[in-house]
Write a protein that holds these residues in place. Structure first.
Motif, mmCIF file in Angstrom:
data_model
loop_
_atom_site.group_PDB
_atom_site.id
_atom_site.type_symbol
_atom_site.label_atom_id
_atom_site.label_comp_id
_atom_site.label_asym_id
_atom_site.label_seq_id
_atom_site.Cartn_x
_atom_site.Cartn_y
_atom_site.Cartn_z
ATOM 1 N N UNK A 170 0.850 -1.200 0.000
ATOM 2 C CA UNK A 170 0.000 0.000 0.000
ATOM 3 C C UNK A 170 0.881 1.245 0.000
ATOM 4 N N UNK A 171 2.031 1.095 -0.638
ATOM 5 C CA UNK A 171 2.916 2.231 -0.832
ATOM 6 C C UNK A 171 3.626 2.715 0.413
ATOM 7 N N UNK A 172 3.643 1.888 1.458
ATOM 8 C CA UNK A 172 4.280 2.313 2.694
ATOM 9 C C UNK A 172 3.502 3.386 3.425
ATOM 10 N N UNK A 173 2.231 3.591 3.046
ATOM 11 C CA UNK A 173 1.392 4.590 3.717
ATOM 12 C C UNK A 173 0.912 4.003 5.043
ATOM 13 N N UNK A 174 1.417 4.545 6.131
ATOM 14 C CA UNK A 174 1.136 3.945 7.430
ATOM 15 C C UNK A 174 -0.351 3.964 7.767
ATOM 16 N N UNK A 175 -1.074 5.015 7.339
ATOM 17 C CA UNK A 175 -2.499 5.068 7.672
ATOM 18 C C UNK A 175 -3.281 3.996 6.927
ATOM 19 N N UNK A 176 -2.869 3.688 5.684
ATOM 20 C CA UNK A 176 -3.538 2.626 4.927
ATOM 21 C C UNK A 176 -3.203 1.256 5.511
ATOM 22 N N UNK A 177 -1.937 1.062 5.873
ATOM 23 C CA UNK A 177 -1.536 -0.203 6.500
ATOM 24 C C UNK A 177 -2.300 -0.433 7.800
ATOM 25 N N UNK A 178 -2.500 0.649 8.568
ATOM 26 C CA UNK A 178 -3.191 0.509 9.840
ATOM 27 C C UNK A 178 -4.668 0.177 9.643
ATOM 28 N N UNK A 179 -5.304 0.793 8.655
ATOM 29 C CA UNK A 179 -6.711 0.496 8.390
ATOM 30 C C UNK A 179 -6.871 -0.961 7.956
ATOM 31 N N UNK A 180 -5.985 -1.439 7.085
ATOM 32 C CA UNK A 180 -6.020 -2.854 6.691
ATOM 33 C C UNK A 180 -5.824 -3.749 7.910
ATOM 34 N N UNK A 181 -4.869 -3.391 8.749
ATOM 35 C CA UNK A 181 -4.605 -4.182 9.955
ATOM 36 C C UNK A 181 -5.835 -4.239 10.855
ATOM 37 N N UNK A 182 -6.524 -3.109 11.010
ATOM 38 C CA UNK A 182 -7.712 -3.088 11.851
ATOM 39 C C UNK A 182 -8.849 -3.893 11.225
ATOM 40 N N UNK A 183 -8.981 -3.838 9.905
ATOM 41 C CA UNK A 183 -10.018 -4.633 9.237
ATOM 42 C C UNK A 183 -9.797 -6.118 9.503
ATOM 43 N N UNK A 184 -8.554 -6.570 9.324
ATOM 44 C CA UNK A 184 -8.238 -7.980 9.558
ATOM 45 C C UNK A 184 -8.344 -8.338 11.032
ATOM 46 N N UNK A 185 -7.850 -7.450 11.905
ATOM 47 C CA UNK A 185 -7.895 -7.721 13.339
ATOM 48 C C UNK A 185 -9.318 -7.774 13.872
ATOM 49 N N UNK A 186 -10.181 -6.901 13.366
ATOM 50 C CA UNK A 186 -11.584 -6.916 13.801
ATOM 51 C C UNK A 186 -12.270 -8.216 13.370
ATOM 52 N N UNK A 187 -11.953 -8.677 12.163
ATOM 53 C CA UNK A 187 -12.534 -9.945 11.695
ATOM 54 C C UNK A 187 -12.050 -11.090 12.595
ATOM 55 N N UNK A 188 -10.750 -11.123 12.860
ATOM 56 C CA UNK A 188 -10.190 -12.188 13.693
ATOM 57 C C UNK A 188 -10.847 -12.226 15.071
#
Length: 244
Positions: free
Chosen positions: A118-136
């Protein structure tokens, strides 16, 4: 995992950890927070170099220092290491107590692929991480909203990359609503998507909107599962269009 190890490396750099302490920290992080069974000296040196913690490492000397540390034991592979069970709490207190706990929680790629750049964009990486973490964790309303947010931001990035940000900007300078951005996308004047992408956009928006605003309905696991594989394909497509 790349964004997480980058954050941990930044933490080590901030603490001015020595070469051997950085190496042991990496062993702890990869075995206790990233799910690795053991860590090779090659992996350690690669991380030290990639994240500018150390360069021109003397492999033999570092190997010897790691072996002499009482908190480390040899792994099954050649020149590989693990944390000694009796020292696990000590290292966890040392690192997890200082390193942000949100980063220490292991998250899978259950919804959106973690290996997609995601281009090293920390805010995008964090949103993806939260999406996956919330599902888990079974937090499906939150997961749906994070998926919606990530897709919206990637679509905006695609407009920006194509030089068409004005097409989705209102007269007051604010970005238009997600629905308006999708409508502009469907006009095919600004962003060229694959055939299935527009319907996936609609579905991601509808699921996220219901999670945020529906008075009586709670998003279910099945609702999130039904988004894929189209959601993954859409995220990859938008990331490519955005030049990430």
């Amino acid at each position: 995992m790349s964004s997480r190890i980058a954050d941990f490396a930044a933490y080590l750099a901030e603490k001015r950890a020595s070469e051997v302490d950085s190496a042991i920290g990496i062993i702890w992080f990869l075995t206790r927070q990233a799910g690795e069974e053991e860590v090779t000296i090659g992996t350690i040196i690669k991380i030290l170099a990639e994240h500018r913690l150390r360069s021109n490492v003397n492999v033999s000397r570092l190997n010897e220092k790691i072996r002499r540390n009482t908190g480390i034991i040899a792994g099954n592979g050649r020149n590989s290491y693990r944390i000694r069970a009796t020292h696990d709490k000590m290292f966890s207190d040392k690192y997890a107590g200082s390193f942000p706990i949100a980063r220490a929680v292991r998250v899978t790629d259950s919804v959106i692929q973690n290996d997609l750049s995601l281009g090293g964009r920390s805010h995008l990486d964090q949103i993806r991480r939260e999406a996956n973490g919330c599902y888990d964790s079974g937090f499906y309303n939150a997961c749906a909203m994070m998926c919606r947010r990530l897709v919206e931001l990637l679509l905006i990035e695609a407009f920006q990359k194509g030089g068409h940000i004005n097409a989705i900007t209102a007269a007051n300078g604010e970005l238009r609503s997600f629905g308006d951005i999708i409508a502009a996308t469907k006009s095919k004047q600004y962003v060229k998507l694959s055939r299935s992408a527009p319907s996936t956009l609609d579905k991601v928006k509808a699921t996220g909107d219901a999670a945020a605003h529906h008075r009586y309905y709670n998003t279910s696991k099945r609702d999130i599962d039904d988004l894929n594989p189209n959601l993954r394909q859409l995220v990859a497509e938008l990331a490519a269009l955005a030049g990430l």
